[in-house]
Design a protein around this motif. Structure first.
Motif, PDB file in Angstrom:
ATOM      1  N   ASP A 265       0.840  -1.202   0.000  1.00  0.00           N
ATOM      2  CA  ASP A 265       0.000   0.000   0.000  1.00  0.00           C
ATOM      3  C   ASP A 265       0.879   1.257   0.000  1.00  0.00           C
ATOM      4  O   ASP A 265       1.731   1.403   0.883  1.00  0.00           O
ATOM      5  CB  ASP A 265      -0.894  -0.005   1.243  1.00  0.00           C
ATOM      6  N   PRO A 266       0.695   2.171  -0.963  1.00  0.00           N
ATOM      7  CA  PRO A 266       1.543   3.359  -1.038  1.00  0.00           C
ATOM      8  C   PRO A 266       1.556   4.196   0.241  1.00  0.00           C
ATOM      9  O   PRO A 266       2.616   4.661   0.677  1.00  0.00           O
ATOM     10  CB  PRO A 266       0.947   4.139  -2.213  1.00  0.00           C
TER      11      PRO A 266
ATOM     12  N   ASN B 283       6.404  -3.369  -4.886  1.00  0.00           N
ATOM     13  CA  ASN B 283       5.460  -2.684  -5.779  1.00  0.00           C
ATOM     14  C   ASN B 283       5.972  -1.321  -6.202  1.00  0.00           C
ATOM     15  O   ASN B 283       6.364  -0.503  -5.362  1.00  0.00           O
ATOM     16  CB  ASN B 283       4.110  -2.503  -5.069  1.00  0.00           C
ATOM     17  N   SER B 284       5.901  -1.049  -7.499  1.00  0.00           N
ATOM     18  CA  SER B 284       6.322   0.271  -7.998  1.00  0.00           C
ATOM     19  C   SER B 284       5.476   1.387  -7.404  1.00  0.00           C
ATOM     20  O   SER B 284       5.982   2.476  -7.119  1.00  0.00           O
ATOM     21  CB  SER B 284       6.212   0.304  -9.527  1.00  0.00           C
ATOM     22  N   GLY B 285       4.181   1.124  -7.218  1.00  0.00           N
ATOM     23  CA  GLY B 285       3.294   2.133  -6.657  1.00  0.00           C
ATOM     24  C   GLY B 285       3.654   2.506  -5.233  1.00  0.00           C
ATOM     25  O   GLY B 285       3.310   3.590  -4.759  1.00  0.00           O
TER      26      GLY B 285
ATOM     27  N   THR C 258      -3.067  -0.120 -10.872  1.00  0.00           N
ATOM     28  CA  THR C 258      -1.954   0.370 -10.059  1.00  0.00           C
ATOM     29  C   THR C 258      -0.899   0.954 -10.990  1.00  0.00           C
ATOM     30  O   THR C 258      -0.947   0.770 -12.216  1.00  0.00           O
ATOM     31  CB  THR C 258      -1.310  -0.758  -9.236  1.00  0.00           C
ATOM     32  N   ALA C 259       0.082   1.661 -10.404  1.00  0.00           N
ATOM     33  CA  ALA C 259       1.178   2.211 -11.215  1.00  0.00           C
ATOM     34  C   ALA C 259       1.889   1.096 -11.964  1.00  0.00           C
ATOM     35  O   ALA C 259       2.272   1.249 -13.131  1.00  0.00           O
ATOM     36  CB  ALA C 259       2.164   2.961 -10.314  1.00  0.00           C
ATOM     37  N   TYR C 260       2.050  -0.045 -11.300  1.00  0.00           N
ATOM     38  CA  TYR C 260       2.698  -1.193 -11.933  1.00  0.00           C
ATOM     39  C   TYR C 260       1.866  -1.736 -13.086  1.00  0.00           C
ATOM     40  O   TYR C 260       2.331  -1.839 -14.222  1.00  0.00           O
ATOM     41  CB  TYR C 260       2.940  -2.290 -10.893  1.00  0.00           C
ATOM     42  N   GLY C 261       0.621  -2.093 -12.798  1.00  0.00           N
ATOM     43  CA  GLY C 261      -0.222  -2.746 -13.806  1.00  0.00           C
ATOM     44  C   GLY C 261      -0.534  -1.859 -14.990  1.00  0.00           C
ATOM     45  O   GLY C 261      -0.480  -2.299 -16.150  1.00  0.00           O
ATOM     46  N   GLU C 262      -0.877  -0.606 -14.728  1.00  0.00           N
ATOM     47  CA  GLU C 262      -1.187   0.321 -15.812  1.00  0.00           C
ATOM     48  C   GLU C 262       0.034   0.591 -16.681  1.00  0.00           C
ATOM     49  O   GLU C 262      -0.050   0.616 -17.910  1.00  0.00           O
ATOM     50  CB  GLU C 262      -1.728   1.637 -15.248  1.00  0.00           C
ATOM     51  N   GLY C 263       1.192   0.791 -16.025  1.00  0.00           N
ATOM     52  CA  GLY C 263       2.417   1.075 -16.776  1.00  0.00           C
ATOM     53  C   GLY C 263       2.836  -0.087 -17.640  1.00  0.00           C
ATOM     54  O   GLY C 263       3.190   0.087 -18.815  1.00  0.00           O
TER      55      GLY C 263
ATOM     56  N   PRO D 106     -10.522 -13.327 -28.121  1.00  0.00           N
ATOM     57  CA  PRO D 106      -9.134 -12.995 -28.470  1.00  0.00           C
ATOM     58  C   PRO D 106      -8.261 -14.241 -28.567  1.00  0.00           C
ATOM     59  O   PRO D 106      -8.600 -15.315 -28.055  1.00  0.00           O
ATOM     60  CB  PRO D 106      -8.693 -12.126 -27.288  1.00  0.00           C
ATOM     61  N   ASP D 107      -7.097 -14.069 -29.216  1.00  0.00           N
ATOM     62  CA  ASP D 107      -6.113 -15.157 -29.305  1.00  0.00           C
ATOM     63  C   ASP D 107      -5.279 -15.248 -28.025  1.00  0.00           C
ATOM     64  O   ASP D 107      -4.669 -16.289 -27.752  1.00  0.00           O
ATOM     65  CB  ASP D 107      -5.161 -14.920 -30.484  1.00  0.00           C
ATOM     66  N   ALA D 108      -5.225 -14.155 -27.274  1.00  0.00           N
ATOM     67  CA  ALA D 108      -4.444 -14.125 -26.039  1.00  0.00           C
ATOM     68  C   ALA D 108      -5.014 -13.052 -25.119  1.00  0.00           C
ATOM     69  O   ALA D 108      -5.629 -12.078 -25.586  1.00  0.00           O
ATOM     70  CB  ALA D 108      -2.974 -13.847 -26.328  1.00  0.00           C
ATOM     71  N   ILE D 109      -4.813 -13.235 -23.826  1.00  0.00           N
ATOM     72  CA  ILE D 109      -5.236 -12.256 -22.816  1.00  0.00           C
ATOM     73  C   ILE D 109      -4.000 -11.825 -22.047  1.00  0.00           C
ATOM     74  O   ILE D 109      -3.252 -12.685 -21.545  1.00  0.00           O
ATOM     75  CB  ILE D 109      -6.265 -12.865 -21.834  1.00  0.00           C
ATOM     76  N   TYR D 110      -3.757 -10.525 -21.962  1.00  0.00           N
ATOM     77  CA  TYR D 110      -2.648 -10.018 -21.155  1.00  0.00           C
ATOM     78  C   TYR D 110      -3.223  -9.336 -19.925  1.00  0.00           C
ATOM     79  O   TYR D 110      -4.116  -8.493 -20.030  1.00  0.00           O
ATOM     80  CB  TYR D 110      -1.783  -9.022 -21.936  1.00  0.00           C
ATOM     81  N   PHE D 111      -2.694  -9.680 -18.731  1.00  0.00           N
ATOM     82  CA  PHE D 111      -3.183  -9.069 -17.495  1.00  0.00           C
ATOM     83  C   PHE D 111      -1.985  -8.488 -16.734  1.00  0.00           C
ATOM     84  O   PHE D 111      -1.172  -9.226 -16.186  1.00  0.00           O
ATOM     85  CB  PHE D 111      -3.898 -10.112 -16.633  1.00  0.00           C
ATOM     86  N   GLY D 112      -1.892  -7.162 -16.692  1.00  0.00           N
ATOM     87  CA  GLY D 112      -0.874  -6.495 -15.904  1.00  0.00           C
ATOM     88  C   GLY D 112      -1.361  -6.364 -14.477  1.00  0.00           C
ATOM     89  O   GLY D 112      -2.121  -5.446 -14.161  1.00  0.00           O
ATOM     90  N   GLY D 113      -0.963  -7.305 -13.615  1.00  0.00           N
ATOM     91  CA  GLY D 113      -1.454  -7.309 -12.242  1.00  0.00           C
ATOM     92  C   GLY D 113      -0.609  -8.218 -11.376  1.00  0.00           C
ATOM     93  O   GLY D 113       0.481  -8.642 -11.762  1.00  0.00           O
TER      94      GLY D 113
END
Length: 384
Positions: free
Chosen positions: A76-77, A101-103, A171-176, A216-223
Motif C-alpha cells: 500500500d503506497p 510494488n512500484s506504486g 496500479t502504477a505497476y499494472g497500468e504502466g 481474443p487469441d491471447a489475454i494479457y493481465f498487468g497485475g
C-alpha cells in the motif's frame, strides 16, 4: 577508601566496555509482509536477512554491529510512505532494500530522498521509478519498457496472436506495464481490442463475458498473482482456454495454487530469475530452505542480491571514510557509483538514474500447475 577503589574498578570496567562496543549499522527491508502479496514480500525480506547474516562478520571486524530492520508496507503506497518516514527518522538505518510494488516505491523513495537514504529495489519495474532521476533510487531489475516489449514479442512471435485483450489492475505497476505491452503490440500490427482497468478481486464474470464476445487469441493481465489467480480460475471454469500472459507480478508459486485446476496455458515475463536459471544459486537455495523452512523463489534471490549491493555499498563508503561510520550521503553515492560482483544474477552497476546497465528478462510457462523456464532475453535501459 574501599568505596573509592570499588568506584575506580567499576569505571575502568565501563571504560573497557565502551572501548570494545560496536557501533550499530542498520539496513531496512520494505515489502508486504502481510496481506495478499505477502508471499513475495516475505521472500524479499528473507533474502535480505540471508545477506545480512553473511556480512555480519565483515562489519564486526570494522567495529560495526550489522542489523536488519524489516518494515511491512502491505503493498500500500500510504503505508509504505509512512514506513519510509520512520526509516528516515532512525539515523542508524543507512539504506533500504525494497520495495515489491512500484506504486509503493515511487512515494517511499521520494519520502526518503531528503534524508539521502538509498534504496535498491529487487522488483520495481515501472519506468517512473527511475525516470524521476532521484539520486537515492536504484533497481537491479529490468524496466517496464523492456518487460512490456518482451511480453509483446512473446505474444506476437511465439503465440502468433493477432487479437489480444489487455487488462490491468489500476496500479502504477499494472497500468504502466499494460501500456507498454499495448504500445509494443500495436507497433507489430496486433489488434488490441481492449485495455481495461479493474480493481475486482472476487467476481470477474462481467469481464469474462466481454472476453468471450471478443474471442481474443491471447489475454494479457498487468497485475499481481493474488488477483490474476482468481481471474484465471474463473476464466477456465467459464470454459475459456485462451492463453493468459502477464508480467513479474505473476511470479509466485501461489498463482498456481489460487488458479487450481485452471493453472495451465499461462505465461509470464519476470525480472527475477527462477532459481534453476541461476547457476550460483544452489547454495543460496539450500541456506534459504534451512533458515526459513521454505523454498526460495526468484524474488528471494533478488532480495538477496539487492541486499548484497546495499551492503557492499555501505562497506565501500566505510572504507572511503577511513573505516569510520559513513554518512547516508556517502552510502547513497557509493551505491550509485559502485560496481558490484559476487551476485546470483551477475555483476551490477547503475547508470545515471539508477537503472541496472544490463539485466535479463525471463519468460516462464505454467502447464498443469508446474512452472518451467521458457526463454530468457538480455535487455538494457534506453539511457546509459
Amino acid at each position: 577508601m574501599k568505596k573509592t577503589a570499588l568506584s575506580l574498578s567499576v569505571l575502568a570496567a565501563l571504560a573497557l566496555g565502551t572501548a570494545g562496543a560496536q557501533t550499530t549499522i542498520r539496513i531496512a527491508s520494505l515489502s508486504p509482509l502481510s496481506g495478499g502479496q505477502s508471499d513475495l514480500g516475505t521472500q524479499i525480506r528473507n533474502g535480505t536477512q540471508l545477506a545480512v547474516n553473511e556480512y555480519k562478520a565483515q562489519f564486526k571486524k570494522l567495529g560495526f554491529d550489522l542489523q536488519l530492520v524489516p518494515y511491512d508496507d502491505q503493498a500500500d503506497p500510504a503505508t509504505g510512505t509512512a514506513a519510509a518516514r520512520k526509516i528516515a527518522a532512525d539515523r542508524q538505518i543507512l539504506a533500504v532494500v525494497g520495495t515489491l510494488n512500484s506504486g509503493v516505491a515511487i512515494p517511499s523513495s521520494a519520502a526518503l530522498q531528503a534524508s539521502h537514504v538509498a534504496m535498491v529495489s529487487p522488483a520495481n519495474t515501472a519506468n517512473q521509478v527511475t525516470d524521476r532521476g532521484l539520486p537515492n533510487m536504484n533497481r537491479i531489475v529490468a524496466r517496464d519498457d523492456a518487460q512490456g516489449g518482451a511480453g509483446a514479442n512473446f505474444i506476437s512471435g511465439t503465440l502468433k496472436a493477432k487479437k489480444v485483450y489487455v487488462l490491468n489492475d489500476k496500479t502504477a505497476y499494472g497500468e504502466g506495464l499494460s501500456a507498454e505491452v499495448e504500445k509494443a503490440l500495436k507497433a507489430k500490427s496486433v489488434n488490441v481490442v481492449a485495455n481495461e482497468g479493474t480493481e475486482e478481486k472476487s467476481d470477474f464474470s462481467s469481464i469474462i463475458a466481454k472476453i468471450k464476445l471478443q474471442n481474443p487469441d491471447a489475454i494479457y493481465f498487468g497485475g499481481i498473482y493474488n488477483q490474476v489467480g482468481v481471474f484465471i480460475k474463473q476464466l477456465r471454469e467459464a470454459g475459456v482456454t485462451t492463453p493468459v500472459i502477464g508480467g513479474d507480478g505473476l511470479d509466485s508459486s501461489e498463482l498456481a495454487t489460487i488458479a487450481g485446476a485452471g493453472a495451465t496455458n499461462i505465461y509470464f515475463t519476470t525480472v527475477a530469475a527462477p532459481i534453476e536459471a541461476l547457476p550460483a544459486a544452489k547454495t543460496f537455495a539450500a541456506s534459504y530452505q534451512k533458515t526459513f523452512n521454505d523454498t526460495a523463489q526468484g524474488f528471494g534471490a533478488f532480495g538477496y542480491d539487492a541486499a548484497k549491493v546495499v551492503l557492499q555499498g555501505v562497506l565501500n563508503a566505510i572504507r572511503s571514510n577511513g573505516n569510520k561510520l559513513p554518512t547516508r550521503t556517502q552510502v547513497e553515492s557509493a551505491i550509485r557509483k559502485g560496481n558490484f560482483t559476487g551476485l546470483l544474477s551477475g555483476a551490477v552497476s547503475f547508470n545515471s538514474v539508477g537503472d541496472r546497465r544490463a539485466a535479463t528478462m525471463y519468460v516462464m510457462n505454467i502447464t498443469g500447475g508446474k512452472y518451467k523456464l521458457d526463454s530468457s532475453i538480455n535487455v538494457k535501459p534506453a539511457k546509459q
